[in-house]
Write an enzyme that holds these catalytic residues in place. Structure first.
Site, mmCIF file in Angstrom:
data_model
loop_
_atom_site.group_PDB
_atom_site.id
_atom_site.type_symbol
_atom_site.label_atom_id
_atom_site.label_comp_id
_atom_site.label_asym_id
_atom_site.label_seq_id
_atom_site.Cartn_x
_atom_site.Cartn_y
_atom_site.Cartn_z
ATOM 1 N N LYS A 55 0.850 -1.189 0.000
ATOM 2 C CA LYS A 55 0.000 0.000 0.000
ATOM 3 C C LYS A 55 0.885 1.237 0.000
ATOM 4 O O LYS A 55 1.696 1.434 0.900
ATOM 5 C CB LYS A 55 -0.906 -0.009 1.231
ATOM 6 C CG LYS A 55 -1.781 1.233 1.334
ATOM 7 C CD LYS A 55 -2.798 1.115 2.442
ATOM 8 C CE LYS A 55 -3.616 2.386 2.565
ATOM 9 N NZ LYS A 55 -4.613 2.299 3.626
ATOM 10 N N ARG A 61 -10.873 9.862 1.890
ATOM 11 C CA ARG A 61 -10.772 10.513 3.205
ATOM 12 C C ARG A 61 -11.935 11.480 3.407
ATOM 13 O O ARG A 61 -12.424 11.631 4.523
ATOM 14 C CB ARG A 61 -9.407 11.175 3.368
ATOM 15 C CG ARG A 61 -8.293 10.116 3.450
ATOM 16 C CD ARG A 61 -6.893 10.685 3.590
ATOM 17 N NE ARG A 61 -5.893 9.639 3.420
ATOM 18 C CZ ARG A 61 -4.611 9.859 3.148
ATOM 19 N NH1 ARG A 61 -4.162 11.096 3.020
ATOM 20 N NH2 ARG A 61 -3.768 8.850 3.014
ATOM 21 N N LYS A 70 1.158 10.038 5.653
ATOM 22 C CA LYS A 70 1.283 8.644 6.098
ATOM 23 C C LYS A 70 2.567 7.993 5.578
ATOM 24 O O LYS A 70 2.657 6.781 5.462
ATOM 25 C CB LYS A 70 0.038 7.860 5.657
ATOM 26 C CG LYS A 70 -1.272 8.424 6.224
ATOM 27 C CD LYS A 70 -2.466 7.474 6.044
ATOM 28 C CE LYS A 70 -3.713 8.036 6.734
ATOM 29 N NZ LYS A 70 -4.853 7.082 6.679
ATOM 30 N N LYS A 88 -2.201 -1.506 -3.813
ATOM 31 C CA LYS A 88 -3.059 -0.329 -3.709
ATOM 32 C C LYS A 88 -2.230 0.948 -3.762
ATOM 33 O O LYS A 88 -1.224 1.017 -3.064
ATOM 34 C CB LYS A 88 -3.817 -0.411 -2.380
ATOM 35 C CG LYS A 88 -4.739 0.741 -2.103
ATOM 36 C CD LYS A 88 -5.301 0.626 -0.720
ATOM 37 C CE LYS A 88 -6.100 1.865 -0.433
ATOM 38 N NZ LYS A 88 -6.488 1.991 0.939
ATOM 39 N N TYR A 107 -15.114 0.969 -6.915
ATOM 40 C CA TYR A 107 -16.391 1.660 -6.720
ATOM 41 C C TYR A 107 -17.289 1.511 -7.947
ATOM 42 O O TYR A 107 -18.471 1.813 -7.881
ATOM 43 C CB TYR A 107 -16.136 3.140 -6.392
ATOM 44 C CG TYR A 107 -15.275 3.281 -5.156
ATOM 45 C CD1 TYR A 107 -15.849 3.155 -3.889
ATOM 46 C CD2 TYR A 107 -13.897 3.470 -5.246
ATOM 47 C CE1 TYR A 107 -15.062 3.237 -2.746
ATOM 48 C CE2 TYR A 107 -13.099 3.545 -4.111
ATOM 49 C CZ TYR A 107 -13.688 3.430 -2.869
ATOM 50 O OH TYR A 107 -12.909 3.485 -1.751
HETATM 51 C C1 PBG Z 1 -7.508 3.496 5.628
HETATM 52 C C2 PBG Z 1 -7.797 3.268 4.198
HETATM 53 C C3 PBG Z 1 -7.617 4.189 3.153
HETATM 54 C C4 PBG Z 1 -8.179 3.612 2.021
HETATM 55 C C5 PBG Z 1 -8.641 2.343 2.370
HETATM 56 N N1 PBG Z 1 -8.383 2.137 3.725
HETATM 57 C C6 PBG Z 1 -7.076 5.581 3.165
HETATM 58 C C7 PBG Z 1 -5.757 5.868 3.694
HETATM 59 O O1 PBG Z 1 -4.898 5.001 3.844
HETATM 60 O O2 PBG Z 1 -5.572 7.039 4.007
HETATM 61 C C8 PBG Z 1 -8.251 4.297 0.686
HETATM 62 C C9 PBG Z 1 -9.266 3.781 -0.261
HETATM 63 C C10 PBG Z 1 -9.569 4.693 -1.393
HETATM 64 O O3 PBG Z 1 -8.935 5.741 -1.599
HETATM 65 O O4 PBG Z 1 -10.494 4.346 -2.144
HETATM 66 N N2 PBG Z 1 -6.543 2.792 6.249
#
Ligand code: PBG
Length: 333
Positions: A202, A212, A225, A256, A321
């Site tokens: 990720k 968010r 992050k 991701k 989505y």
């Molecule tokens: C949170 C999380 C995130 C997403 C899925 N789980 C956001 C992040 O890490 O800030 C993002 C999913 C998306 O953007 O569709 N841990």
């Protein structure tokens, strides 16, 4: 006069593109509703469907409406739905206790779906960001996102999700050692059939912005992050993370975001052969929908092409989505 050997191409690759029947016959990959996991935003209330402005067509739904959505997804042949809670400010605290509250939104939605639509798999997110007042996926101590204390909390969160009946647990937090700790706890509590799909690779991505907004974390998040999510410059590191998570007991792994990281999907699938998924994240969805709304690209074609690329890259499936729209379109043929 007979043309000479050199006057025509010996191999006419266009022959197998002549008609849709022949194109279908030689297609190397297929996309079906069974490849899709649908991420859904859950909020409190009843009978509520609230649009997410930065994600045209996406809704935050109250639990009763999430159950309807799950039923629709099952009817369309979508095998799994993934829940993300929209948490109000009062449920965001320094100790993140709402994360393992058996009665939190995510757990109540899970029980409601499992009771009404037992045939669909429910996946949930393991990370503290919906419940923390800092918007981070872990506890923050003196400005540091602390690893091991966070893992202890993530284990409690994962166990409460398993108790609620979740089929697939999705740790998205990127702390070290969390997959092993969650797997050990699941086994110790008799949840040996609960699967883990690790958000193994990720990246610290700009493409999570609309998500968010959707979960109410944008205003909460302080800083970025980058000390736990991956640097977009790296690729070997993704393989090390996937290898580690599989060793710790992940059943499936995820890359991701999706479209900017298809090279990682390909390497992951070829290196490990484990069930590999991509998350076509909120910003990818928003980007396509913004162009669609401007009349710059075709909705249906762009949607299907953007999903097919994951199959071509070697993925077994994709969180998107677009899932219900794509499944409806695929059902029409
Ligand atoms: C949170 C999380 C995130 C997403 C899925 N789980 C956001 C992040 O890490 O800030 C993002 C999913 C998306 O953007 O569709 N841990």
């Amino acid at each position: 006069m007979r043309p000479t050997q050199a006057a025509f191409p010996a191999t006419r690759l266009r022959r197998t593109r002549q008609t849709s029947a022949i194109r279908a016959l030689v297609a190397e990959n297929t996309l079906s509703p069974a490849d899709l996991i649908w991420p859904v935003f859950v909020r409190d209330g009843e009978g509520v469907e609230e649009p997410v402005p930065s994600m045209p067509g996406v809704l935050r739904r109250s639990i009763d409406r999430v159950v309807e959505a799950a039923r629709e997804a099952a009817d369309l042949g979508i095998p799994a739905i993934c829940l993300f809670p929209y948490t109000s400010a009062e449920n965001r605290t320094a100790d993140c206790a709402e994360a393992w509250n058996p009665e939190n939104l995510s757990n109540r939605a899970t029980r409601a779906i499992k009771a009404a639509v037992p045939g669909i798999a429910v996946m949930t997110d393991v990370a503290l960001d919906p419940y923390s007042d800092t918007g981070h996926d872990g506890f923050v101590v003196d400005g540091e996102i602390v690893n091991d204390a966070t893992v202890e909390a993530l284990v409690k969160q994962a166990l409460s999700q398993a108790e609620a009946g979740v089929d697939i647990i999705g740790p998205s937090d990127m702390m070290d050692g969390r997959v092993g700790a969650i797997r050990t706890a699941l086994e110790a509590h008799g949840h040996h059939n609960v699967m883990i799909m690790s958000y193994a690779a990720k990246y610290a991505s700009a493409f999570y912005g609309p998500f968010r907004d959707a979960v109410g974390a944008s205003s909460a998040l302080k800083g970025d992050k980058k000390t736990y999510q991956m640097n977009p410059a790296n690729s070997d590191e993704a393989l090390r993370l996937i290898e580690r998570d599989l060793r710790e007991g992940a059943d499936m792994v995820m890359v991701k975001p999706g479209m900017p990281y298809l090279d990682i999907c390909r390497r992951a699938r070829e290196t490990f052969g484990a069930p590999t998924f991509a998350y076509q994240v909120s910003g990818e969805y928003a980007m396509i929908m913004a162009a669609v709304q401007n009349g710059w690209i075709d909705h249906e074609r762009a949607m299907l092409e953007s999903l097919m690329c994951f199959k071509r890259a070697g993925c077994d499936g994709v969180l998107s989505y677009f899932a219900p729209d794509a499944a409806r379109l695929l059902a029409r043929g």
